[in-house]
Write an enzyme that holds these catalytic residues in place. Structure first.
Site, PDB file in Angstrom:
ATOM      1  CB  ALA A 172       3.949  -1.724  -2.795  1.00  0.00           C
ATOM      2  CG  HIS A 227      -4.093   2.004   1.944  1.00  0.00           C
ATOM      3  ND1 HIS A 227      -3.781   1.346   3.325  1.00  0.00           N
ATOM      4  CD2 HIS A 227      -4.163   0.904   1.056  1.00  0.00           C
ATOM      5  CE1 HIS A 227      -4.090   0.105   3.052  1.00  0.00           C
ATOM      6  NE2 HIS A 227      -4.269  -0.280   1.688  1.00  0.00           N
ATOM      7  CB  THR A 243      -6.601  -9.437  -9.567  1.00  0.00           C
ATOM      8  OG1 THR A 243      -7.552 -10.635  -9.589  1.00  0.00           O
ATOM      9  CG2 THR A 243      -7.308  -8.289  -9.943  1.00  0.00           C
ATOM     10  CE  LYS A 290       2.888   2.419  -3.943  1.00  0.00           C
ATOM     11  NZ  LYS A 290       1.944   1.764  -3.628  1.00  0.00           N
ATOM     12  CG  ASP A 342      -6.141  -5.389   1.638  1.00  0.00           C
ATOM     13  OD1 ASP A 342      -5.547  -4.295   1.945  1.00  0.00           O
ATOM     14  OD2 ASP A 342      -6.994  -5.812   0.539  1.00  0.00           O
ATOM     15  CD  GLU A 346      -8.006  -4.880 -11.277  1.00  0.00           C
ATOM     16  OE1 GLU A 346      -7.058  -3.808 -11.543  1.00  0.00           O
ATOM     17  OE2 GLU A 346      -8.291  -5.242 -10.370  1.00  0.00           O
TER      18      GLU A 346
HETATM   19  P1  FAD Z   1       1.759  -0.181  -0.222  1.00  0.00           P
HETATM   20  O1  FAD Z   1       2.218   0.829  -1.238  1.00  0.00           O
HETATM   21  O2  FAD Z   1       2.605  -1.332   0.600  1.00  0.00           O
HETATM   22  O3  FAD Z   1       0.630   0.433   1.034  1.00  0.00           O
HETATM   23  C1  FAD Z   1      -0.193  -0.137   2.086  1.00  0.00           C
HETATM   24  C2  FAD Z   1      -0.235   0.826   3.357  1.00  0.00           C
HETATM   25  O4  FAD Z   1       1.112   0.570   3.847  1.00  0.00           O
HETATM   26  C3  FAD Z   1      -0.836   2.088   2.908  1.00  0.00           C
HETATM   27  O5  FAD Z   1      -1.528   2.560   3.956  1.00  0.00           O
HETATM   28  C4  FAD Z   1       0.633   2.971   3.201  1.00  0.00           C
HETATM   29  O6  FAD Z   1       0.589   4.249   3.414  1.00  0.00           O
HETATM   30  C5  FAD Z   1       1.638   2.062   4.135  1.00  0.00           C
HETATM   31  N1  FAD Z   1       2.861   2.033   3.648  1.00  0.00           N
HETATM   32  C6  FAD Z   1       3.455   1.898   2.488  1.00  0.00           C
HETATM   33  N2  FAD Z   1       4.843   1.848   2.521  1.00  0.00           N
HETATM   34  C7  FAD Z   1       5.062   1.744   3.916  1.00  0.00           C
HETATM   35  C8  FAD Z   1       6.435   1.541   4.603  1.00  0.00           C
HETATM   36  N3  FAD Z   1       7.432   1.337   4.001  1.00  0.00           N
HETATM   37  N4  FAD Z   1       6.305   1.797   5.865  1.00  0.00           N
HETATM   38  C9  FAD Z   1       4.991   1.778   6.612  1.00  0.00           C
HETATM   39  N5  FAD Z   1       3.933   2.059   6.059  1.00  0.00           N
HETATM   40  C10 FAD Z   1       3.866   1.850   4.758  1.00  0.00           C
HETATM   41  N6  FAD Z   1      -4.950  -6.528  -3.816  1.00  0.00           N
HETATM   42  C11 FAD Z   1      -4.707  -8.000  -3.980  1.00  0.00           C
HETATM   43  O7  FAD Z   1      -4.862  -8.710  -2.920  1.00  0.00           O
HETATM   44  N7  FAD Z   1      -4.637  -8.347  -5.383  1.00  0.00           N
HETATM   45  C12 FAD Z   1      -4.783  -7.464  -6.366  1.00  0.00           C
HETATM   46  O8  FAD Z   1      -4.612  -8.168  -7.600  1.00  0.00           O
HETATM   47  C13 FAD Z   1      -4.750  -6.177  -6.117  1.00  0.00           C
HETATM   48  N8  FAD Z   1      -4.711  -5.301  -7.263  1.00  0.00           N
HETATM   49  C14 FAD Z   1      -4.909  -3.899  -6.789  1.00  0.00           C
HETATM   50  C15 FAD Z   1      -4.840  -3.069  -8.130  1.00  0.00           C
HETATM   51  C16 FAD Z   1      -4.869  -1.803  -8.023  1.00  0.00           C
HETATM   52  C17 FAD Z   1      -4.630  -0.733  -9.152  1.00  0.00           C
HETATM   53  C18 FAD Z   1      -5.108  -1.315  -6.396  1.00  0.00           C
HETATM   54  C19 FAD Z   1      -5.234   0.233  -6.290  1.00  0.00           C
HETATM   55  C20 FAD Z   1      -5.118  -2.053  -5.324  1.00  0.00           C
HETATM   56  C21 FAD Z   1      -5.037  -3.373  -5.740  1.00  0.00           C
HETATM   57  N9  FAD Z   1      -5.206  -4.388  -4.653  1.00  0.00           N
HETATM   58  C22 FAD Z   1      -4.899  -5.872  -4.917  1.00  0.00           C
HETATM   59  C23 FAD Z   1      -5.426  -3.817  -3.164  1.00  0.00           C
HETATM   60  C24 FAD Z   1      -4.035  -3.625  -2.443  1.00  0.00           C
HETATM   61  O9  FAD Z   1      -3.363  -4.994  -2.301  1.00  0.00           O
HETATM   62  C25 FAD Z   1      -4.510  -3.098  -1.130  1.00  0.00           C
HETATM   63  O10 FAD Z   1      -4.958  -1.815  -1.280  1.00  0.00           O
HETATM   64  C26 FAD Z   1      -3.298  -3.225  -0.104  1.00  0.00           C
HETATM   65  O11 FAD Z   1      -3.774  -3.162   1.300  1.00  0.00           O
HETATM   66  C27 FAD Z   1      -2.162  -2.256  -0.462  1.00  0.00           C
HETATM   67  O12 FAD Z   1      -1.365  -2.093  -1.516  1.00  0.00           O
HETATM   68  P2  FAD Z   1      -0.467  -1.118  -1.988  1.00  0.00           P
HETATM   69  O13 FAD Z   1       0.471  -1.775  -3.165  1.00  0.00           O
HETATM   70  O14 FAD Z   1      -1.119   0.070  -2.199  1.00  0.00           O
HETATM   71  O15 FAD Z   1       0.668  -1.255  -0.690  1.00  0.00           O
END
Ligand code: FAD
Length: 283
Positions: A124, A148, A48, A164, A109, A17
């Site tokens: 997501a 998370h 990213t 998801k 975030d 990455e």
């Molecule tokens: P989600 O799956 O949306 O989850 C986020 C939070 O919300 C979790 O606490 C989850 O339990 C909760 N949640 C999920 N769905 C719901 C719902 N429908 N209702 C209520 N609560 C819910 N960040 C960047 O800015 N740029 C990047 O390029 C980047 N790359 C990453 C690559 C990897 C492999 C990983 C693991 C993380 C990366 N991140 C990146 C960080 C990521 O954006 C953050 O951790 C962000 O806070 C969560 O993203 P997520 O896709 O896991 O979110």
């Protein structure tokens, strides 16, 4: 090439990455790093997405450059935070036109006081559904061995992960972690919740004292006592810290692969030496 096709083929799926550099000089240096790491024959590399879409253009351009000019399977990350539906659609169209077949859809975030665009997405799983409705990308999803940080509870986080997965992700990549027990427990919890997808562990070797402070502040990853003691003994000596970081990550990777992890996703910090040394010892 869709990354999901590379999983389960016997050999572990190794990926790297990178983040899009801000300057021309940084860009040139990153291209050298990627070309060096290409010799290790990674399954794919990913780029990213800056917080709030701040690197949208650079992420897209770098992903396309890696795919078209360096000839590696490339994946663009994309967060919903900071983007309208039209911006997301335009970006996905551009990636698809350029031949990119893999996108990592993320929540992102939320900065303090964040107001999402009226037609934007919060999580997501909503982005995954949107992508699935019109495009044919391979879509991994992010997951968190230590839960998370904003999740109400580990159970809630798992329920959200199931949501998801049901929205249509093809495999999962984990947040970085330093204790393999967290990964093995995460896989077990996912399996007991009915998630059968491959879960690729994300590994970041500690490269300096400043780096470890940044990582832990950013994602809250827990430093196991044994690693903490070794890092403390290095003080601010980055050369020694790097050696400790490489040795620890190598052991992590060895154990993960020996116990069935489908591959390793390396958080490279845009540098090749640590990743190259770990890879050379492993493969
Ligand atoms: P989600 O799956 O949306 O989850 C986020 C939070 O919300 C979790 O606490 C989850 O339990 C909760 N949640 C999920 N769905 C719901 C719902 N429908 N209702 C209520 N609560 C819910 N960040 C960047 O800015 N740029 C990047 O390029 C980047 N790359 C990453 C690559 C990897 C492999 C990983 C693991 C993380 C990366 N991140 C990146 C960080 C990521 O954006 C953050 O951790 C962000 O806070 C969560 O993203 P997520 O896709 O896991 O979110």
């Amino acid at each position: 090439m869709k990354i999901a096709r590379l999983l389960g083929g016997g050999a572990p799926l190794i990926s790297f990455e990178f983040f899009p550099p801000k300057t021309e000089q940084g860009h040139a240096s990153l291209l050298r790093t990627i070309k060096e790491l290409k010799r290790l024959d990674p399954g794919f590399v990913s780029v990213t997405w800056g917080a709030g879409g701040s690197t949208r253009r650079r992420t897209v351009e770098l992903t396309i450059e890696i795919h078209q000019e360096i000839g590696l399977v490339a994946m663009a990350h994309m967060t919903c935070i900071g983007s309208s539906r039209a911006q997301i659609a335009e970006t996905l169209d551009r990636l698809a036109r350029a031949g990119i077949e893999n996108v990592l859809p993320l929540g992102g975030d939320q900065p303090e006081g964040y107001q999402r665009p009226a037609d934007g997405f919060d999580y997501a799983n909503e982005l995954v559904e949107f992508v699935r409705s019109r495009w044919d990308f391979c879509l991994p999803g992010a997951c968190y061995p230590e839960t998370h940080p904003s999740a109400a509870s580990p159970e809630q986080d798992l329920a959200n992960l199931v949501r998801k997965v049901e929205a249509g992700v093809d495999f999962l990549i984990t947040q970085l972690f330093f204790d393999n027990t967290d990964y093995f427990n995460c896989v077990e919890r996912a399996r007991s919740a009915g998630i059968g997808l491959p879960i690729v562990p994300g590994i970041m070797p500690v490269v300096s004292a400043a780096n470890i402070r940044r990582i832990t502040a950013l994602c809250g990853a827990r430093i196991p006592e044994a690693l903490g003691a070794r890092l403390d003994a290095c003080g601010e000596d980055d050369r020694r810290t790097l050696e400790v970081g490489i040795a620890w990550a190598t052991e992590q990777c060895r154990e993960l692969l020996a116990h069935g992890a489908p591959g390793i996703h390396f958080y490279t910090l845009n540098r090749s030496p640590a990743t190259r040394r770990i890879h050379e010892t492993l493969i």
